[in-house]
Scaffold this motif. Structure first.
Motif, PDB file in Angstrom:
ATOM      1  N   ALA A   1       0.822  -1.216   0.000  1.00 59.45           N
ATOM      2  CA  ALA A   1       0.000   0.000   0.000  1.00 59.45           C
ATOM      3  C   ALA A   1       0.851   1.260   0.000  1.00 59.45           C
ATOM      4  CB  ALA A   1      -0.942  -0.018   1.205  1.00 59.45           C
ATOM      5  N   LYS A   2       1.915   1.272   0.779  1.00 58.56           N
ATOM      6  CA  LYS A   2       2.774   2.459   0.827  1.00 58.56           C
ATOM      7  C   LYS A   2       3.330   2.775  -0.549  1.00 58.56           C
ATOM      8  CE  LYS A   2       7.158   3.085   2.729  1.00 58.56           C
ATOM      9  NZ  LYS A   2       8.142   2.977   3.849  1.00 58.56           N
ATOM     10  N   ARG A   3       3.784   1.750  -1.263  1.00 56.01           N
ATOM     11  CA  ARG A   3       4.326   1.978  -2.600  1.00 56.01           C
ATOM     12  C   ARG A   3       3.241   2.483  -3.558  1.00 56.01           C
ATOM     13  NH1 ARG A   3       6.073  -2.844  -3.675  1.00 56.01           N
ATOM     14  NH2 ARG A   3       8.239  -2.442  -3.077  1.00 56.01           N
ATOM     15  N   ILE A   4       2.076   1.839  -3.535  1.00 53.22           N
ATOM     16  CA  ILE A   4       1.014   2.207  -4.463  1.00 53.22           C
ATOM     17  C   ILE A   4       0.559   3.639  -4.255  1.00 53.22           C
ATOM     18  CG2 ILE A   4      -1.451   1.826  -4.909  1.00 53.22           C
ATOM     19  CD1 ILE A   4      -0.923  -1.134  -5.001  1.00 53.22           C
ATOM     20  N   TYR A   5       0.337   4.044  -3.000  1.00 56.20           N
ATOM     21  CA  TYR A   5      -0.249   5.362  -2.766  1.00 56.20           C
ATOM     22  C   TYR A   5       0.764   6.500  -2.835  1.00 56.20           C
ATOM     23  CZ  TYR A   5      -4.575   3.006  -1.847  1.00 56.20           C
ATOM     24  OH  TYR A   5      -5.706   2.255  -2.010  1.00 56.20           O
ATOM     25  N   THR A   6       2.046   6.204  -2.695  1.00 59.43           N
ATOM     26  CA  THR A   6       3.036   7.257  -2.922  1.00 59.43           C
ATOM     27  C   THR A   6       3.351   7.406  -4.404  1.00 59.43           C
ATOM     28  OG1 THR A   6       4.809   5.663  -2.406  1.00 59.43           O
ATOM     29  CG2 THR A   6       4.088   7.144  -0.636  1.00 59.43           C
ATOM     30  N   GLU A   7       3.212   6.303  -5.178  1.00 59.93           N
ATOM     31  CA  GLU A   7       3.443   6.396  -6.620  1.00 59.93           C
ATOM     32  C   GLU A   7       2.220   6.928  -7.360  1.00 59.93           C
ATOM     33  OE1 GLU A   7       4.733   2.653  -8.150  1.00 59.93           O
ATOM     34  OE2 GLU A   7       6.666   2.699  -7.094  1.00 59.93           O
TER      35      GLU A   7
ATOM     36  N   GLN B   1      -0.575   9.061  -6.265  1.00 58.86           N
ATOM     37  CA  GLN B   1      -1.112   9.849  -5.156  1.00 58.86           C
ATOM     38  C   GLN B   1      -2.548  10.291  -5.362  1.00 58.86           C
ATOM     39  OE1 GLN B   1       1.497  13.009  -3.860  1.00 58.86           O
ATOM     40  NE2 GLN B   1       3.257  11.647  -3.628  1.00 58.86           N
ATOM     41  N   TRP B   2      -3.028  10.314  -6.595  1.00 54.57           N
ATOM     42  CA  TRP B   2      -4.412  10.725  -6.839  1.00 54.57           C
ATOM     43  C   TRP B   2      -5.402   9.812  -6.126  1.00 54.57           C
ATOM     44  CZ3 TRP B   2      -7.668   7.273  -9.370  1.00 54.57           C
ATOM     45  CH2 TRP B   2      -7.060   6.213 -10.041  1.00 54.57           C
ATOM     46  N   MET B   3      -5.018   8.562  -5.868  1.00 53.15           N
ATOM     47  CA  MET B   3      -5.915   7.634  -5.202  1.00 53.15           C
ATOM     48  C   MET B   3      -5.973   7.859  -3.692  1.00 53.15           C
ATOM     49  SD  MET B   3      -5.297   4.068  -7.335  1.00 53.15           S
ATOM     50  CE  MET B   3      -3.682   3.763  -6.646  1.00 53.15           C
ATOM     51  N   ALA B   4      -5.017   8.584  -3.152  1.00 52.32           N
ATOM     52  CA  ALA B   4      -4.954   8.781  -1.705  1.00 52.32           C
ATOM     53  C   ALA B   4      -6.071   9.671  -1.176  1.00 52.32           C
ATOM     54  CB  ALA B   4      -3.596   9.367  -1.319  1.00 52.32           C
ATOM     55  N   SER B   5      -6.749  10.380  -2.052  1.00 58.10           N
ATOM     56  CA  SER B   5      -7.855  11.239  -1.608  1.00 58.10           C
ATOM     57  C   SER B   5      -8.971  10.442  -0.954  1.00 58.10           C
ATOM     58  CB  SER B   5      -8.417  12.036  -2.787  1.00 58.10           C
ATOM     59  OG  SER B   5      -8.980  11.163  -3.760  1.00 58.10           O
ATOM     60  N   TYR B   6      -9.002   9.126  -1.189  1.00 56.82           N
ATOM     61  CA  TYR B   6     -10.057   8.294  -0.615  1.00 56.82           C
ATOM     62  C   TYR B   6      -9.887   8.099   0.889  1.00 56.82           C
ATOM     63  CZ  TYR B   6     -12.060   7.182  -5.131  1.00 56.82           C
ATOM     64  OH  TYR B   6     -12.691   7.280  -6.350  1.00 56.82           O
ATOM     65  N   PHE B   7      -8.688   8.300   1.409  1.00 55.40           N
ATOM     66  CA  PHE B   7      -8.521   8.156   2.855  1.00 55.40           C
ATOM     67  C   PHE B   7      -7.945   9.399   3.526  1.00 55.40           C
ATOM     68  CE2 PHE B   7      -4.648   6.333   0.956  1.00 55.40           C
ATOM     69  CZ  PHE B   7      -3.642   7.007   1.631  1.00 55.40           C
ATOM     70  N   LEU B   8      -7.363  10.300   2.773  1.00 59.57           N
ATOM     71  CA  LEU B   8      -6.776  11.501   3.369  1.00 59.57           C
ATOM     72  C   LEU B   8      -7.852  12.495   3.790  1.00 59.57           C
ATOM     73  CD1 LEU B   8      -3.656  12.342   1.177  1.00 59.57           C
ATOM     74  CD2 LEU B   8      -3.690  11.466   3.512  1.00 59.57           C
ATOM     75  N   LYS B   9      -7.666  13.085   4.931  1.00 65.34           N
ATOM     76  CA  LYS B   9      -8.522  14.176   5.387  1.00 65.34           C
ATOM     77  C   LYS B   9      -7.747  15.490   5.342  1.00 65.34           C
ATOM     78  CE  LYS B   9     -11.556  11.370   8.310  1.00 65.34           C
ATOM     79  NZ  LYS B   9     -11.102  10.102   7.753  1.00 65.34           N
ATOM     80  N   THR B  10      -6.560  15.440   4.765  1.00 71.75           N
ATOM     81  CA  THR B  10      -5.694  16.605   4.619  1.00 71.75           C
ATOM     82  C   THR B  10      -5.221  16.656   3.169  1.00 71.75           C
ATOM     83  OG1 THR B  10      -3.880  15.218   5.406  1.00 71.75           O
ATOM     84  CG2 THR B  10      -4.935  16.644   7.035  1.00 71.75           C
ATOM     85  N   ALA B  11      -4.343  17.616   2.882  1.00 74.37           N
ATOM     86  CA  ALA B  11      -3.836  17.779   1.515  1.00 74.37           C
ATOM     87  C   ALA B  11      -3.070  16.541   1.068  1.00 74.37           C
ATOM     88  CB  ALA B  11      -2.938  19.013   1.447  1.00 74.37           C
ATOM     89  N   ILE B  12      -3.079  16.290  -0.241  1.00 74.67           N
ATOM     90  CA  ILE B  12      -2.375  15.132  -0.786  1.00 74.67           C
ATOM     91  C   ILE B  12      -0.888  15.449  -0.879  1.00 74.67           C
ATOM     92  CG2 ILE B  12      -2.119  13.581  -2.757  1.00 74.67           C
ATOM     93  CD1 ILE B  12      -5.028  13.960  -3.393  1.00 74.67           C
ATOM     94  N   THR B  13      -0.132  14.953   0.087  1.00 70.62           N
ATOM     95  CA  THR B  13       1.320  15.030   0.078  1.00 70.62           C
ATOM     96  C   THR B  13       1.853  13.668   0.528  1.00 70.62           C
ATOM     97  OG1 THR B  13       1.553  15.721   2.390  1.00 70.62           O
ATOM     98  CG2 THR B  13       1.247  17.470   0.743  1.00 70.62           C
ATOM     99  N   GLU B  14       3.098  13.367   0.194  1.00 74.38           N
ATOM    100  CA  GLU B  14       3.666  12.096   0.610  1.00 74.38           C
ATOM    101  C   GLU B  14       3.724  11.989   2.130  1.00 74.38           C
ATOM    102  OE1 GLU B  14       7.832   9.625   0.032  1.00 74.38           O
ATOM    103  OE2 GLU B  14       6.919  10.618  -1.707  1.00 74.38           O
ATOM    104  N   GLU B  15       4.023  13.082   2.780  1.00 71.56           N
ATOM    105  CA  GLU B  15       4.083  13.083   4.244  1.00 71.56           C
ATOM    106  C   GLU B  15       2.729  12.722   4.852  1.00 71.56           C
ATOM    107  OE1 GLU B  15       5.200  16.135   7.949  1.00 71.56           O
ATOM    108  OE2 GLU B  15       5.122  16.864   5.876  1.00 71.56           O
ATOM    109  N   ASN B  16       1.661  13.325   4.331  1.00 68.32           N
ATOM    110  CA  ASN B  16       0.325  13.031   4.860  1.00 68.32           C
ATOM    111  C   ASN B  16      -0.099  11.597   4.550  1.00 68.32           C
ATOM    112  OD1 ASN B  16       0.069  15.598   5.915  1.00 68.32           O
ATOM    113  ND2 ASN B  16      -1.039  16.406   4.135  1.00 68.32           N
ATOM    114  N   ILE B  17       0.253  11.110   3.368  1.00 70.23           N
ATOM    115  CA  ILE B  17      -0.078   9.734   3.001  1.00 70.23           C
ATOM    116  C   ILE B  17       0.576   8.762   3.973  1.00 70.23           C
ATOM    117  CG2 ILE B  17       0.297   7.931   1.264  1.00 70.23           C
ATOM    118  CD1 ILE B  17       0.003  10.183  -0.858  1.00 70.23           C
TER     119      ILE B  17
END
Length: 409
Positions: A236-242, A244-260
């Motif tokens: 999961a870490k590899r997929i969502y850092t590569e 990042q557009w998909m990370a909006s499904y769980f992020l409650k903050t801005a899409i950045t690698e740090e937040n992911i």
């Protein structure tokens, strides 16, 4: 003339329509949004200047002067939200699928007729410059009579893991079957390009790979703890850092690698792909028969490196081959020179689906202002693709038995 819209469900799809309105204020004005999540409501007010509501009913009961209500909530909520908005007297832009049950799709269709309201369905592929070019070629007669079509939807290994193994569309009981959730676009395109009514569907497929028996020995429930994390392509870490557009499904903050990296561990999207509660297929092949004996085949597969749709159309004078995401088409006449067409997307400024989102909103604005739409996806047209999808799923679970399609408008 500028048209007023409201959006119910202000997630990824809702943002696309909000962004279009923000970039094209002479066409649309976003008046209000409704979403149960506070951070999405804040985005609606702070970024888009819209009124925001937690409950969609409060928005619709407010009596706004709206030209269109956009329904971009989760699949299982479409029926409830669409019926309420129609009965309040609003025209709709309704995300696909129309609803997750065949009878619910028909109920929305009947309600729209009874309320004398228009419903446009977001079958955005029809609006892409790619498929519009393909349709123009067919209508121009270069291929002669079209006899058969083969299309593939290559979901992409990482997209399958995100949306259909870990994500909102992983379980058909909670959302809808893959052939509806993902491939109703493709059924619609087959119907659109062939230009004939579908009469019968057969389908085969299943869940072959993303299940418990394929888990590596010692694989844990979450990628964060897994001894195979460094070697697993579904980490999961590899997929969502590569991607990042998909990370909006769980992020409650801005899409950045740090937040992911902070919010991903032990979330739903950190789950091992072999230890999830998914039941939707990871491969499916469908055969469609049209009323004059012509046929189409469609393959959906999770097992591709990238996300892309390709198509082959076989006519009596030539064949056509193309890839939507690469925006090229080849017409290969029998006994003649191959003609390559590179599809122009330079006018597209927002949205996805190879320009489909952008072009749909532009055409929708034209239609709302009384202009003629080309292939506009009204509900009475789009519902046919859903009936094809439901028939395909019935066929699949019944060992490929052919399913007839009957729909009286």
């Amino acid at each position: 003339m500028t048209k007023n819209i409201a959006i119910i469900g202000f997630g990824g799809r809702g943002h696309i329509y909000g962004n279009y309105a923000k970039q094209n204020p002479e066409q649309f004005r976003l008046v209000a949004v409704a979403d149960p999540q506070l951070h999405k409501r804040k985005e609606g007010t702070e970024i888009f200047g819209a009124e925001a509501y937690e409950d969609y009913r409060e928005l619709l009961d407010k009596g706004y002067d709206l030209d269109l209500v956009v329904i971009s909530t989760q699949d299982a909520q479409h029926k409830e939200h669409a019926l309420y908005a129609l009965k309040k007297g609003y025209d709709l832009l309704l995300e696909k699928p129309i609803a997750i049950k065949e009878e619910d799709c028909v109920e929305i269709y009947e309600c729209a007729k009874a309320c004398n309201r228009k419903v446009f369905v977001c079958h955005v592929l029809r609006y892409t410059p790619f498929y519009r070019q393909v349709k123009d070629i067919l209508d121009g007669g270069e291929l002669g009579e079209v006899i058969a079509i083969h299309a593939s939807e290559n979901v992409g290994y990482y997209h399958q893991a995100h949306s259909y193994v870990r994500g909102p569309w992983r379980n058909s009981k909670q959302s809808s079957p893959m052939i509806l959730a993902k491939c109703s676009h493709d059924m619609d395109i087959l119907r659109y390009l062939m230009g004939e009514r579908c009469v019968s569907v057969s389908s085969y497929g299943g869940l072959k790979f993303f299940c418990e028996e394929n888990a590596p020995q010692g694989a844990t429930a979450y990628c964060t703890d897994c001894p195979h994390a460094d070697s697993c392509i579904y980490n999961a870490k590899r997929i969502y850092t590569e991607h990042q557009w998909m990370a909006s499904y769980f992020l409650k903050t801005a899409i950045t690698e740090e937040n992911i990296l902070r919010e991903l561990p032990y979330s739903q999207y950190d789950r091992c792909v072999f230890h999830c509660d998914n039941d939707v297929v990871d491969h499916q092949s469908t055969i469609v028969q049209f009323e004059n004996g012509k046929t189409a085949t469609h393959t959906m597969t999770a097992f591709s490196k990238e996300i892309y749709r390709d198509i082959k159309i076989f006519g009596t004078k030539a064949e056509l081959v193309g890839v939507m995401e690469e925006n090229w088409i080849e017409v290969r006449p029998f006994g003649g020179e191959v003609k390559r067409i590179d599809v122009d997307l330079s006018h597209v400024t927002t949205g996805g689906h190879s320009g489909g989102d952008f072009c749909m909103m532009k055409e929708l604005h034209d239609v709302l202002n009384g202009k003629q739409g080309k292939g506009i996806t009204y509900l009475d047209v789009s519902i046919e693709s859903h009936l094809m999808s439901f028939a395909a799923e019935r066929s699949r679970v019944n060992g490929g038995a052919a399913q007839k399609i009957v729909f009286n408008k």
